[in-house]
Design an enzyme around this catalytic site. Structure first.
Site, PDB file in Angstrom:
ATOM      1  N   GLY A  70     -18.006 -11.266  -1.563  1.00 57.73           N
ATOM      2  CA  GLY A  70     -18.255 -10.813  -0.194  1.00 57.73           C
ATOM      3  C   GLY A  70     -19.279  -9.712  -0.047  1.00 57.73           C
ATOM      4  O   GLY A  70     -19.438  -9.162   1.054  1.00 57.73           O
ATOM      5  N   GLN A  71     -20.004  -9.389  -1.117  1.00 57.36           N
ATOM      6  CA  GLN A  71     -21.045  -8.374  -0.995  1.00 57.36           C
ATOM      7  C   GLN A  71     -22.120  -8.870  -0.030  1.00 57.36           C
ATOM      8  O   GLN A  71     -22.380 -10.062   0.067  1.00 57.36           O
ATOM      9  CB  GLN A  71     -21.688  -8.068  -2.359  1.00 57.36           C
ATOM     10  CG  GLN A  71     -20.748  -7.445  -3.363  1.00 57.36           C
ATOM     11  CD  GLN A  71     -20.020  -8.487  -4.193  1.00 57.36           C
ATOM     12  OE1 GLN A  71     -19.920  -9.647  -3.834  1.00 57.36           O
ATOM     13  NE2 GLN A  71     -19.463  -8.050  -5.313  1.00 57.36           N
ATOM     14  N   LYS A  72     -22.734  -7.951   0.652  1.00 63.37           N
ATOM     15  CA  LYS A  72     -23.740  -8.289   1.668  1.00 63.37           C
ATOM     16  C   LYS A  72     -24.821  -9.223   1.119  1.00 63.37           C
ATOM     17  O   LYS A  72     -25.254 -10.151   1.796  1.00 63.37           O
ATOM     18  CB  LYS A  72     -24.354  -7.008   2.223  1.00 63.37           C
ATOM     19  CG  LYS A  72     -25.039  -7.183   3.537  1.00 63.37           C
ATOM     20  CD  LYS A  72     -25.364  -5.838   4.162  1.00 63.37           C
ATOM     21  CE  LYS A  72     -25.500  -6.044   5.653  1.00 63.37           C
ATOM     22  NZ  LYS A  72     -25.315  -4.830   6.402  1.00 63.37           N
TER      23      LYS A  72
END
Length: 182
Positions: A70-72
């Site tokens: 879910g990191q940008k």
């Protein structure tokens, strides 16, 4: 004749398969949820840099769960996993209210994608065991979830680290899938 009978019985006992997409912002608890559902050790979890995929058997259903980081910088690649998704599970860190708006924006982007059209959405309000955790109804209000139309959705309180609320969410997922099949 014995082999034919055995093959028929195996075919009759086949499980139903679901392709589950597990998404949410980084540090929401997606991998912990996946490992808890698979009855694996959750003491040492590292941030997901790409994806994890596990097969979880539950109530005569085989769930193939795709846990995508879910990191940008990874979110732009989520769309590569939308195809043939049966259910979307979106995880919210209930104790991080400062990122609820960002989580809401990402969820809305998911819901607008044609490949996820009519896909049921389970929203796990994770980390309910923490003192600062917002209640699911508060999260629903902050994210304006009641505006979700034309698809089934549910927000479920859970604590992945304690294993609480996870099976309730999966029960809802299975119920939605059975309803869709009828």
């Amino acid at each position: 004749m014995g082999l034919l009978k055995l093959l028929r019985s195996l075919k009759a006992d086949q499980t139903n398969d679901l392709r589950v997409l597990l998404l949410g912002l980084d540090n929401a608890g997606k991998t912990t949820i996946l490992k808890a559902l698979a009855s694996e050790d959750i003491t040492h979890i590292n941030p997901t840099q790409g994806f994890n995929v596990k097969s979880v058997r539950c109530c005569n259903w085989n769930l193939t769960v795709w846990d995508i980081g879910g990191q940008k910088t990874i979110r732009q690649f989520w769309r590569n996993y939308y195809e043939n998704t049966s259910v979307l599970i979106y995880v919210i860190d209930s104790s991080d209210v400062e990122r609820i708006e960002e989580a809401s924006l990402e969820l809305n982007n998911l819901l607008e994608d044609e490949k996820l059209h009519n896909v049921p959405v389970l929203i796990y309000a994770n980390k309910q065991d923490l003192a600062l955790a917002a209640h699911p109804s508060e999260i629903s209000d902050m994210m304006d979830l009641t505006k979700i139309r034309h698809r089934a959705w549910q927000i479920q309180a859970c604590s992945a680290s304690r294993g609480e609320g996870l099976t309730d969410g999966i029960d809802w997922v299975i119920k939605q899938t059975q309803t869709k099949k009828k």
